[in-house]
Design an enzyme around this catalytic site. Sequence first.
Site, short mmCIF file in Angstrom:
data_model
loop_
_atom_site.label_atom_id
_atom_site.label_comp_id
_atom_site.label_asym_id
_atom_site.label_seq_id
_atom_site.Cartn_x
_atom_site.Cartn_y
_atom_site.Cartn_z
N SER A 135 48.32 -58.42 31.15
CA SER A 135 49.38 -57.79 30.35
C SER A 135 48.84 -57.61 28.95
CB SER A 135 50.60 -58.73 30.31
OG SER A 135 51.53 -58.31 29.35
N TYR B 53 54.89 -66.96 29.72
CA TYR B 53 54.28 -65.69 30.16
C TYR B 53 53.01 -65.40 29.36
CZ TYR B 53 54.25 -60.76 31.66
OH TYR B 53 53.91 -59.54 32.19
P1 NAD Z 1 58.37 -56.75 39.71
O1 NAD Z 1 59.43 -57.76 39.47
O2 NAD Z 1 58.76 -55.36 40.08
O3 NAD Z 1 57.34 -57.25 40.78
C1 NAD Z 1 56.92 -58.58 40.84
C2 NAD Z 1 56.35 -58.83 42.19
O4 NAD Z 1 55.96 -60.18 42.27
C3 NAD Z 1 57.35 -58.57 43.31
O5 NAD Z 1 56.69 -57.91 44.37
C4 NAD Z 1 57.77 -59.97 43.74
O6 NAD Z 1 58.11 -60.03 45.11
C5 NAD Z 1 56.49 -60.71 43.47
N1 NAD Z 1 56.70 -62.14 43.34
C6 NAD Z 1 57.44 -62.80 42.43
N2 NAD Z 1 57.40 -64.13 42.68
C7 NAD Z 1 56.60 -64.29 43.76
C8 NAD Z 1 56.18 -65.42 44.50
N3 NAD Z 1 56.57 -66.65 44.18
N4 NAD Z 1 55.36 -65.20 45.55
C9 NAD Z 1 54.97 -63.96 45.90
N5 NAD Z 1 55.34 -62.86 45.24
C10 NAD Z 1 56.15 -63.03 44.18
O7 NAD Z 1 57.49 -56.76 38.39
P2 NAD Z 1 56.29 -55.83 37.87
O8 NAD Z 1 56.70 -55.35 36.54
O9 NAD Z 1 55.87 -54.87 38.91
O10 NAD Z 1 55.17 -56.94 37.63
C11 NAD Z 1 54.00 -57.03 38.38
C12 NAD Z 1 52.92 -57.67 37.55
O11 NAD Z 1 52.63 -56.84 36.42
C13 NAD Z 1 53.31 -59.04 36.98
O12 NAD Z 1 52.21 -59.92 37.02
C14 NAD Z 1 53.67 -58.70 35.54
O13 NAD Z 1 53.51 -59.81 34.69
C15 NAD Z 1 52.67 -57.61 35.25
N6 NAD Z 1 53.04 -56.77 34.11
C16 NAD Z 1 54.18 -56.04 34.13
C17 NAD Z 1 54.49 -55.26 33.03
C18 NAD Z 1 55.73 -54.42 32.98
O14 NAD Z 1 56.04 -53.89 31.90
N7 NAD Z 1 56.44 -54.23 34.07
C19 NAD Z 1 53.64 -55.23 31.93
C20 NAD Z 1 52.48 -56.00 31.96
C21 NAD Z 1 52.19 -56.76 33.05
#
Ligand code: NAD
Length: 256
Positions: free
Chosen positions: A138, A151
């Site tokens: 991130s 986080y």
């Molecule tokens: P999201 O909530 O849409 O997806 C999260 C995913 O993680 C889901 O598929 C969920 O099922 C899975 N998950 C959560 N807990 C779990 C567990 N205990 N076991 C297995 N799977 C689990 O969120 P996102 O925004 O798509 O985030 C995905 C990644 O990207 C994360 O690591 C997040 O930190 C990172 N990220 C997101 C953003 C953003 O702005 N959305 C920015 C930077 C980084």
Amino acid sequence: MLSGKLAVITGSNSGIGLGIAKVLAKQGADIVINSFSDTSDDYAIATDIASEFNVNARYISADMSDAAQCRALIAQAGEVDILVNNAGIQHVAPIEEFPIDTWNAIIAINMSSAFHTSAVAVDGMRKRGWGRIVNIASAHGLTASPYKSAYVTAKHGIVGLSKTVALETAEDPITCNAICPGYVLTPLVEAQIPDTMEQYGMDRETVVRDVLLQRQPSRQFATTEQIGGTTAFLCSPAADQITGTTISVDGGWTAL
Ligand code: NAD
């Protein structure tokens, strides 16, 4: 370009993980979709990817907060060529109110899971002579924001893990890198808007404009397709000598 390769994407029934899975499938990779929910919808996602992109795709349920399940996911998946550590959760609270269980869950899911999956996947990658590990960190792996202690800690940790795994595999045809997205409008971001509204005493529109995208000079969310495209690039021959580094997809956030 990726036909014959097997990609495991943790946390891929939603958001960025699902976006990455679709881009890799479009390039011909076979796909393992993962989450911990184990619903018929999860299996349907894999079936839909298989038929849309004409690849093998299956769903494996595994809870990334549990070390044994992280390791079992990779063992069960088979010969993993591409490992994308994407599963993640978020919680927004001042440090003195931050729940201990939530801290432990974020560190386990967002950081330690990548240690466990990588530890199992690397051996097979070495034996087969090719491997790509892509950790979804991130902008918070490079900078901090208030109220996100767990986080920010986990994301800085996964950047460090990426560098360490890269050095340990540097003489093999294996690379390990971290992608650092800025804000992408996924369920994870949607879920933190109400808490942020409360913390800052703002309405939704103001939180999006003045808190989330205030850090993103482009004033646009990055997309799941763009994170998928960056992952595919890291799996391409052009990226063979890119290892142990971060690639920001953040609209200029970390240039500030
Ligand atoms: P999201 O909530 O849409 O997806 C999260 C995913 O993680 C889901 O598929 C969920 O099922 C899975 N998950 C959560 N807990 C779990 C567990 N205990 N076991 C297995 N799977 C689990 O969120 P996102 O925004 O798509 O985030 C995905 C990644 O990207 C994360 O690591 C997040 O930190 C990172 N990220 C997101 C953003 C953003 O702005 N959305 C920015 C930077 C980084």
